[in-house]
Each structure stands twice: as structure tokens, then as C-alpha cells.
Design a protein around this motif. Structure first.
Motif, PDB file in Angstrom:
ATOM      1  N   THR A   1       0.831  -1.207   0.000  1.00  0.00           N
ATOM      2  CA  THR A   1       0.000   0.000   0.000  1.00  0.00           C
ATOM      3  C   THR A   1       0.863   1.254   0.000  1.00  0.00           C
ATOM      4  OG1 THR A   1      -1.774  -1.161   1.170  1.00  0.00           O
ATOM      5  CG2 THR A   1      -1.784   1.244   1.262  1.00  0.00           C
ATOM      6  N   SER A   2       1.936   1.228   0.765  1.00  0.00           N
ATOM      7  CA  SER A   2       2.832   2.383   0.834  1.00  0.00           C
ATOM      8  C   SER A   2       3.515   2.633  -0.500  1.00  0.00           C
ATOM      9  CB  SER A   2       3.883   2.174   1.925  1.00  0.00           C
ATOM     10  OG  SER A   2       4.800   3.244   1.948  1.00  0.00           O
ATOM     11  N   ALA A   3       4.046   1.588  -1.129  1.00  0.00           N
ATOM     12  CA  ALA A   3       4.756   1.740  -2.403  1.00  0.00           C
ATOM     13  C   ALA A   3       3.826   2.273  -3.489  1.00  0.00           C
ATOM     14  CB  ALA A   3       5.370   0.413  -2.828  1.00  0.00           C
ATOM     15  N   ILE A   4       2.619   1.733  -3.567  1.00  0.00           N
ATOM     16  CA  ILE A   4       1.660   2.199  -4.566  1.00  0.00           C
ATOM     17  C   ILE A   4       1.220   3.631  -4.268  1.00  0.00           C
ATOM     18  CG2 ILE A   4      -0.678   1.883  -5.455  1.00  0.00           C
ATOM     19  CD1 ILE A   4      -0.263  -1.136  -5.200  1.00  0.00           C
ATOM     20  N   GLY A   5       0.975   3.923  -3.006  1.00  0.00           N
ATOM     21  CA  GLY A   5       0.521   5.259  -2.639  1.00  0.00           C
ATOM     22  C   GLY A   5       1.550   6.334  -2.945  1.00  0.00           C
ATOM     23  N   ILE A   6       2.806   6.078  -2.625  1.00  0.00           N
ATOM     24  CA  ILE A   6       3.854   7.066  -2.883  1.00  0.00           C
ATOM     25  C   ILE A   6       4.063   7.241  -4.378  1.00  0.00           C
ATOM     26  CG2 ILE A   6       6.344   7.452  -2.704  1.00  0.00           C
ATOM     27  CD1 ILE A   6       6.203   6.485   0.152  1.00  0.00           C
ATOM     28  N   ALA A   7       4.022   6.140  -5.141  1.00  0.00           N
ATOM     29  CA  ALA A   7       4.169   6.250  -6.598  1.00  0.00           C
ATOM     30  C   ALA A   7       3.018   7.055  -7.194  1.00  0.00           C
ATOM     31  CB  ALA A   7       4.229   4.863  -7.220  1.00  0.00           C
ATOM     32  N   SER A   8       1.807   6.799  -6.734  1.00  0.00           N
ATOM     33  CA  SER A   8       0.638   7.520  -7.253  1.00  0.00           C
ATOM     34  C   SER A   8       0.713   9.004  -6.932  1.00  0.00           C
ATOM     35  CB  SER A   8      -0.645   6.922  -6.678  1.00  0.00           C
ATOM     36  OG  SER A   8      -0.770   5.559  -7.044  1.00  0.00           O
ATOM     37  N   THR A   9       1.195   9.326  -5.756  1.00  0.00           N
ATOM     38  CA  THR A   9       1.317  10.732  -5.361  1.00  0.00           C
ATOM     39  C   THR A   9       2.406  11.430  -6.171  1.00  0.00           C
ATOM     40  OG1 THR A   9       0.554  10.266  -3.119  1.00  0.00           O
ATOM     41  CG2 THR A   9       1.806  12.296  -3.453  1.00  0.00           C
ATOM     42  N   SER A  10       3.558  10.791  -6.317  1.00  0.00           N
ATOM     43  CA  SER A  10       4.660  11.413  -7.055  1.00  0.00           C
ATOM     44  C   SER A  10       4.302  11.609  -8.517  1.00  0.00           C
ATOM     45  CB  SER A  10       5.935  10.570  -6.925  1.00  0.00           C
ATOM     46  OG  SER A  10       5.794   9.317  -7.585  1.00  0.00           O
ATOM     47  N   ALA A  11       3.432  10.766  -9.054  1.00  0.00           N
ATOM     48  CA  ALA A  11       3.044  10.876 -10.462  1.00  0.00           C
ATOM     49  C   ALA A  11       2.298  12.175 -10.751  1.00  0.00           C
ATOM     50  CB  ALA A  11       2.171   9.691 -10.857  1.00  0.00           C
TER      51      ALA A  11
END
Length: 284
Positions: free
Chosen positions: A182-192
Motif C-alpha cells: 500500500t505504501s509503495a503504490i501510494g507514494i508512486a501515485s502521489t509522485s506521479a
């Protein structure tokens, strides 16, 4: 002017326009009979960087090899180190792991010896090496290297944000579970959401994690990462490079459809026939 425009467009993520302006700059120099200057090398690097960002990795690597072989003009150490870092990432993505590690280590050592181990430029290049190291399969080393520089990044918010993104990826690779996923996906989605290039980088990170988890036999997490990559990409990732091809292949897989032959052919052209990701998608 055309060369400077190509550089600016690349930084904005306008890859096709950057390549177009680079081509126009080449035409002007050719018509003027110019055969060697520093700007020509910079424009050639724009072209190879555009290829790399589009996921046309074999073509990008060939372009970088050609630039490196051209001794007609001198080059600053930061420019060479930046290209070496990109070339090392390409080698890691092409599963040429030992070459990738050797090149990234040399680039970091040369840069930091020239500008000082505590300088901001040294910290930047060390941070830029982290994803190359984990893509090359050395997750534990990537964690050690990141932890070694993270305290010095506290006063540099943009660099610290990138370090935190790397940290989330490394946490997930070290211990794949619901929390780290969840953390990895969330941070990637935010940085995008920060722009075109951050979006491309986020999608690529998610795709790398997708392929890694699939290769490790964790098909559930691989599917969830693939869905996150597709959602994050939207309509922004086009063309025939690695990223667009993987998105199409995973879109089909999630729909329980056979691999689209064009996407598989494009992935093969981007990565090479013997690449493990190509082989894996052939068998799906």
C-alpha cells in the motif's frame, strides 16, 4: 537555441518535441558544415535520454555508446556522470546487472572525487544510483547506500522526497506485505501528480515491481501493481517502448486475454529477445 529548446522540452517530459528540436539542431549544424562542438554532444544526449524515457532501451544504449566513442569534443565531468548514470539504469533494465553496477559505481566515484564527498552534486548522484542498484538485484546494498546518505538529505526537501520514494520501494522488496504494498503504490501515485516526468518514473517503478513480483511467483501482488501502473499511466504513456508494451501486456493479462502480438513484438525490440521479461510474457 534549438538545442536549448530540446533540453527544456525533455525536462518537461515532451519527449517527441524534444527529439524533433534535437533533429532540427542537427540539420542546422550539418548545413553549416559543423562537425564537432560541445552542444552537438548535449543534443545527442537529449535524443538518447528521450529514447530511454520512452523505454526504447536498446536504441538508447546504442546512442549512448556512440556518444561515448566520439572523442571530437571535450565534456564536463557532471555531463558525463549524468549520462553514465542513465546508461547504468538502462543496463540494469536490460538485465545486464554486473555491467550496470560497475558503471554506476564508477560514475559515482568519479563525480564525488571531483566535487567532494559532502557536496550536493555528490549526494544527487549517489541518490540517483539507488534504483539502478535495486533493479540490478542488490536490494540490501541499495538500502545501505540510501541509509548512508539520507541524513544529509534532510535539508534538501526535493531530494528527501525522492529518497523516501526509494525507501518505500526497498521496504516492499525486502518484505512484500499489505502495508509495504500500500505504501509503495501510494507514494508512486502521489509522485506521479508532480508532472510528466515524475508520472513516467512512477509508472516505470510500478512496472518494475510488477515484473519482480511476478518473477518471484507472487501473482496476486503482481496483478495489483500492474493495475496501479495502468491507472497511474492513464493515457500518458504511448509509443512502442518497454513501458507502453508492458502496460498493454498486463492490461490483456488482467482481462484474461492472450498477449497482444504487437505489444510482445515491441517489448522484444525494446529489451531484446533473450530478456527474462520477454520470455515470461511469451509463456503467459
Amino acid at each position: 537555441i534549438l538545442g536549448s529548446a530540446a533540453v527544456a522540452l525533455l525536462q518537461l517530459g515532451e519527449l517527441d518535441a524534444a527529439a524533433q528540436f534535437a533533429g532540427q539542431a542537427d540539420s542546422v549544424w550539418k548545413d553549416a558544415g559543423v562537425t564537432a562542438n560541445v552542444s552537438m554532444r548535449n543534443v545527442a544526449t537529449v535524443r538518447t535520454n528521450a529514447l530511454f524515457l520512452r523505454g526504447e532501451l536498446l536504441a538508447a544504449l546504442a546512442g549512448m555508446d556512440a556518444i561515448n566513442a566520439d572523442a571530437s569534443a571535450t565534456e564536463s565531468l557532471p555531463s558525463r556522470a549524468a549520462r553514465d548514470i542513465t546508461q547504468a539504469k538502462a543496463l540494469a533494465l536490460l538485465a545486464r546487472r554486473e555491467e550496470a553496477i560497475a558503471l554506476v559505481d564508477a560514475a559515482v566515484a568519479n563525480m564525488c572525487a571531483a566535487v567532494g564527498a559532502q557536496s550536493l552534486d555528490c549526494l544527487r548522484v549517489r541518490l540517483s544510483s539507488i534504483d539502478t542498484i535495486y533493479i540490478a538485484g542488490q536490494t540490501a546494498r541499495a538500502r545501505r547506500d540510501l541509509d548512508a546518505i539520507k541524513p544529509a538529505l534532510a535539508a534538501q526537501p526535493p531530494l528527501l522526497a525522492a529518497a523516501n520514494s526509494f525507501s518505500a520501494v526497498l521496504d516492499f522488496l525486502a518484505a512484500p506485505n499489505e502495508t509495504t504494498l500500500t505504501s509503495a503504490i501510494g507514494i508512486a501515485s502521489t509522485s506521479a501528480k508532480a508532472g510528466a516526468l515524475p508520472q513516467r518514473n512512477a509508472v516505470r517503478t510500478l512496472l518494475i515491481l510488477t515484473e519482480t513480483l511476478a518473477a518471484n511467483g507472487n501473482s496476486d501482488y503482481a496483478r495489483r501493481l500492474a493495475r496501479a501502473a495502468i491507472d497511474t499511466a492513464g493515457n500518458a504513456i504511448d509509443g512502442t517502448g518497454m513501458d507502453a508494451s508492458l502496460l498493454a501486456l498486463w492490461q490483456a493479462r488482467l482481462a484474461k486475454a492472450p498477449p497482444p502480438p504487437p505489444a510482445l513484438a515491441h517489448l522484444t525490440a525494446a529489451l531484446g529477445d533473450a530478456h527474462p521479461w520477454v520470455a515470461a510474457h511469451r509463456l503467459r
